[in-house]
Scaffold this motif. Structure first.
Motif, PDB file in Angstrom:
ATOM      1  N   ASN A 171      74.360 -16.150  11.528  1.00 18.12           N
ATOM      2  CA  ASN A 171      75.629 -15.483  11.254  1.00 18.12           C
ATOM      3  C   ASN A 171      76.513 -16.361  10.375  1.00 18.12           C
ATOM      4  OD1 ASN A 171      75.388 -12.996  12.408  1.00 18.12           O
ATOM      5  ND2 ASN A 171      76.417 -13.531  14.317  1.00 18.12           N
ATOM      6  N   VAL A 172      76.590 -17.633  10.750  1.00 16.59           N
ATOM      7  CA  VAL A 172      77.424 -18.573  10.001  1.00 16.59           C
ATOM      8  C   VAL A 172      76.892 -18.754   8.581  1.00 16.59           C
ATOM      9  CG1 VAL A 172      78.308 -20.930   9.905  1.00 16.59           C
ATOM     10  CG2 VAL A 172      78.086 -19.767  12.115  1.00 16.59           C
ATOM     11  N   SER A 173      75.590 -18.980   8.466  1.00 17.00           N
ATOM     12  CA  SER A 173      75.013 -19.239   7.139  1.00 17.00           C
ATOM     13  C   SER A 173      75.122 -18.014   6.235  1.00 17.00           C
ATOM     14  CB  SER A 173      73.554 -19.663   7.273  1.00 17.00           C
ATOM     15  OG  SER A 173      72.797 -18.664   7.932  1.00 17.00           O
ATOM     16  N   SER A 174      74.913 -16.816   6.794  1.00 18.82           N
ATOM     17  CA  SER A 174      75.057 -15.614   5.974  1.00 18.82           C
ATOM     18  C   SER A 174      76.511 -15.429   5.545  1.00 18.82           C
ATOM     19  CB  SER A 174      74.569 -14.378   6.734  1.00 18.82           C
ATOM     20  OG  SER A 174      75.356 -14.129   7.882  1.00 18.82           O
ATOM     21  N   GLY A 175      77.444 -15.807   6.423  1.00 20.58           N
ATOM     22  CA  GLY A 175      78.852 -15.751   6.051  1.00 20.58           C
ATOM     23  C   GLY A 175      79.178 -16.696   4.917  1.00 20.58           C
ATOM     24  N   VAL A 176      78.621 -17.901   4.990  1.00 21.40           N
ATOM     25  CA  VAL A 176      78.835 -18.875   3.913  1.00 21.40           C
ATOM     26  C   VAL A 176      78.252 -18.357   2.606  1.00 21.40           C
ATOM     27  CG1 VAL A 176      78.227 -21.182   3.089  1.00 21.40           C
ATOM     28  CG2 VAL A 176      78.956 -20.849   5.461  1.00 21.40           C
ATOM     29  N   LEU A 177      77.044 -17.794   2.668  1.00 17.72           N
ATOM     30  CA  LEU A 177      76.406 -17.263   1.464  1.00 17.72           C
ATOM     31  C   LEU A 177      77.241 -16.142   0.841  1.00 17.72           C
ATOM     32  CD1 LEU A 177      72.656 -17.148   2.571  1.00 17.72           C
ATOM     33  CD2 LEU A 177      73.643 -18.609   0.798  1.00 17.72           C
ATOM     34  N   LEU A 178      77.773 -15.267   1.664  1.00 14.45           N
ATOM     35  CA  LEU A 178      78.596 -14.176   1.146  1.00 14.45           C
ATOM     36  C   LEU A 178      79.868 -14.700   0.486  1.00 14.45           C
ATOM     37  CD1 LEU A 178      78.299 -11.451   3.935  1.00 14.45           C
ATOM     38  CD2 LEU A 178      77.582 -11.231   1.551  1.00 14.45           C
ATOM     39  N   VAL A 179      80.503 -15.677   1.105  1.00 13.03           N
ATOM     40  CA  VAL A 179      81.714 -16.243   0.523  1.00 13.03           C
ATOM     41  C   VAL A 179      81.397 -16.904  -0.826  1.00 13.03           C
ATOM     42  CG1 VAL A 179      83.477 -18.027   0.778  1.00 13.03           C
ATOM     43  CG2 VAL A 179      82.911 -16.551   2.715  1.00 13.03           C
ATOM     44  N   VAL A 180      80.310 -17.655  -0.869  1.00 12.87           N
ATOM     45  CA  VAL A 180      79.926 -18.318  -2.128  1.00 12.87           C
ATOM     46  C   VAL A 180      79.612 -17.285  -3.204  1.00 12.87           C
ATOM     47  CG1 VAL A 180      78.167 -19.757  -3.235  1.00 12.87           C
ATOM     48  CG2 VAL A 180      79.119 -20.428  -1.015  1.00 12.87           C
ATOM     49  N   LEU A 181      78.836 -16.269  -2.853  1.00 14.52           N
ATOM     50  CA  LEU A 181      78.512 -15.219  -3.818  1.00 14.52           C
ATOM     51  C   LEU A 181      79.773 -14.521  -4.303  1.00 14.52           C
ATOM     52  CD1 LEU A 181      75.346 -13.615  -2.156  1.00 14.52           C
ATOM     53  CD2 LEU A 181      75.418 -14.858  -4.324  1.00 14.52           C
ATOM     54  N   GLY A 182      80.692 -14.240  -3.382  1.00 13.73           N
ATOM     55  CA  GLY A 182      81.929 -13.580  -3.765  1.00 13.73           C
ATOM     56  C   GLY A 182      82.779 -14.432  -4.682  1.00 13.73           C
ATOM     57  N   VAL A 183      82.899 -15.722  -4.372  1.00 14.62           N
ATOM     58  CA  VAL A 183      83.714 -16.624  -5.199  1.00 14.62           C
ATOM     59  C   VAL A 183      83.112 -16.776  -6.588  1.00 14.62           C
ATOM     60  CG1 VAL A 183      84.472 -19.013  -5.464  1.00 14.62           C
ATOM     61  CG2 VAL A 183      84.723 -17.867  -3.255  1.00 14.62           C
ATOM     62  N   VAL A 184      81.797 -16.993  -6.653  1.00 10.57           N
ATOM     63  CA  VAL A 184      81.138 -17.180  -7.948  1.00 10.57           C
ATOM     64  C   VAL A 184      81.237 -15.905  -8.793  1.00 10.57           C
ATOM     65  CG1 VAL A 184      78.913 -17.568  -9.084  1.00 10.57           C
ATOM     66  CG2 VAL A 184      79.584 -18.977  -7.130  1.00 10.57           C
ATOM     67  N   THR A 185      80.934 -14.775  -8.177  1.00 15.66           N
ATOM     68  CA  THR A 185      80.999 -13.516  -8.908  1.00 15.66           C
ATOM     69  C   THR A 185      82.423 -13.192  -9.334  1.00 15.66           C
ATOM     70  OG1 THR A 185      79.141 -12.693  -7.597  1.00 15.66           O
ATOM     71  CG2 THR A 185      80.387 -11.073  -8.839  1.00 15.66           C
ATOM     72  N   GLY A 186      83.378 -13.400  -8.433  1.00 10.08           N
ATOM     73  CA  GLY A 186      84.776 -13.140  -8.758  1.00 10.08           C
ATOM     74  C   GLY A 186      85.276 -14.038  -9.882  1.00 10.08           C
ATOM     75  N   ALA A 187      84.888 -15.312  -9.857  1.00  7.85           N
ATOM     76  CA  ALA A 187      85.303 -16.227 -10.918  1.00  7.85           C
ATOM     77  C   ALA A 187      84.737 -15.785 -12.259  1.00  7.85           C
ATOM     78  CB  ALA A 187      84.844 -17.652 -10.589  1.00  7.85           C
ATOM     79  N   PHE A 188      83.489 -15.312 -12.258  1.00  7.01           N
ATOM     80  CA  PHE A 188      82.874 -14.837 -13.501  1.00  7.01           C
ATOM     81  C   PHE A 188      83.618 -13.612 -14.027  1.00  7.01           C
ATOM     82  CE2 PHE A 188      79.801 -12.040 -15.650  1.00  7.01           C
ATOM     83  CZ  PHE A 188      79.411 -12.877 -16.689  1.00  7.01           C
ATOM     84  N   VAL A 189      83.924 -12.670 -13.135  1.00  2.00           N
ATOM     85  CA  VAL A 189      84.627 -11.453 -13.547  1.00  2.00           C
ATOM     86  C   VAL A 189      86.014 -11.797 -14.094  1.00  2.00           C
ATOM     87  CG1 VAL A 189      85.671  -9.308 -12.719  1.00  2.00           C
ATOM     88  CG2 VAL A 189      83.367  -9.946 -11.977  1.00  2.00           C
ATOM     89  N   LEU A 190      86.742 -12.669 -13.402  1.00  2.00           N
ATOM     90  CA  LEU A 190      88.079 -13.036 -13.855  1.00  2.00           C
ATOM     91  C   LEU A 190      88.043 -13.800 -15.166  1.00  2.00           C
ATOM     92  CD1 LEU A 190      89.710 -14.103 -10.458  1.00  2.00           C
ATOM     93  CD2 LEU A 190      90.219 -12.059 -11.811  1.00  2.00           C
ATOM     94  N   GLN A 191      87.028 -14.638 -15.333  1.00  2.00           N
ATOM     95  CA  GLN A 191      86.912 -15.406 -16.578  1.00  2.00           C
ATOM     96  C   GLN A 191      86.697 -14.492 -17.771  1.00  2.00           C
ATOM     97  OE1 GLN A 191      83.802 -16.083 -18.469  1.00  2.00           O
ATOM     98  NE2 GLN A 191      84.987 -17.289 -19.951  1.00  2.00           N
ATOM     99  N   ARG A 192      85.982 -13.392 -17.565  1.00  3.75           N
ATOM    100  CA  ARG A 192      85.760 -12.453 -18.654  1.00  3.75           C
ATOM    101  C   ARG A 192      87.018 -11.665 -18.985  1.00  3.75           C
ATOM    102  NH1 ARG A 192      81.561 -13.991 -21.325  1.00  3.75           N
ATOM    103  NH2 ARG A 192      81.400 -11.909 -22.250  1.00  3.75           N
ATOM    104  N   GLY A 193      87.905 -11.518 -18.017  1.00  4.44           N
ATOM    105  CA  GLY A 193      89.160 -10.825 -18.270  1.00  4.44           C
ATOM    106  C   GLY A 193      89.017  -9.316 -18.259  1.00  4.44           C
ATOM    107  N   PRO A 194      90.116  -8.593 -18.538  1.00  2.00           N
ATOM    108  CA  PRO A 194      90.106  -7.129 -18.448  1.00  2.00           C
ATOM    109  C   PRO A 194      89.504  -6.418 -19.649  1.00  2.00           C
ATOM    110  CG  PRO A 194      92.288  -7.887 -19.026  1.00  2.00           C
ATOM    111  CD  PRO A 194      91.467  -9.122 -18.784  1.00  2.00           C
TER     112      PRO A 194
END
Length: 218
Positions: A171-194
């Protein structure tokens, strides 16, 4: 016909891939059931819980809507992607002996959820394929959801010690993986801009209601 096939083939492949891979990671081999292979069990359960997360399944519906040329079709595409993925997942699980045949009925809540939530997610995918701040907000739905999901579902609360450690800490490790995936993906989306990474499918037959929706977005 070839244009439609080119548009929807990637969606079908993503749906089938998620259905198959998530089913395969639900297979519990005999050494694991007997208490051996605990490291393997931990890794398998960690990946399985990520693949079964709401964020990953929401991404499929959003991607289907992304490929749709019109808002109304995006609503239908989101639902169809979710229902089709669920159906392939459960039928494959029955064929592999992972699930009993009554799994389709006993888990019918997920089919209802696919209709209730994945239609709007498909529409969000349609907006996500377009330029502007509304499109950027739509593209951030899955990354933000992936970051929040482990906290909302309390993945980081370790269960009682009587539960075998692979189950407790997956449970803990899957939670960590989801947070990492979300942060990395979100940073990529924000870096590309609107106004970058926009992929708008070619328009099909005119629909006055859909044109009004698109006009309001502008």
């Amino acid at each position: 016909m070839s244009e439609n096939r080119a548009r929807w083939d990637p969606v079908m492949k993503v749906c089938v891939a998620l259905a198959v891979v998530s089913a395969l990671f639900n297979i519990c081999v005999p050494p694991e059931m007997s208490g051996d292979w605990q490291v393997y069990s931990f890794v398998r359960k960690s990946i399985s819980k990520v693949l079964s997360s709401g964020s990953v399944w929401a991404a499929v519906a959003l991607y289907a809507g992304w490929k749709a040329p019109r808002p109304r079709l995006a609503l239908v595409a989101g639902v169809a992607a979710a229902e089709g993925t669920l159906l392939v997942h459960y039928l494959l699980g029955v064929a592999l002996g992972i699930y009993e045949m009554n799994i389709l009925w006993s888990n019918n809540i997920w089919f209802f959820a696919g209709v209730l939530y994945c239609g709007p997610l498909g529409l969000c995918g349609w907006y996500a394929a377009r330029a502007g701040w509304l499109g950027l907000a739509a593209r951030m739905i899955v990354p933000v959801g992936a970051v929040l999901e482990p906290f909302v579902l309390r993945h980081f609360d370790v269960p009682y010690q009587q539960i075998p450690w692979p189950e407790r800490y997956s449970n803990v490790s899957s939670g960590v993986l989801l947070v990492v995936l979300g942060v990395v993906t979100g940073a990529f989306v924000l870096q590309r801009g609107p106004y970058r990474l926009i992929s708008v499918p070619p328009a099909e037959a005119a629909d006055p209601v859909d044109e009004q929706v698109a006009g309001e977005q502008k």
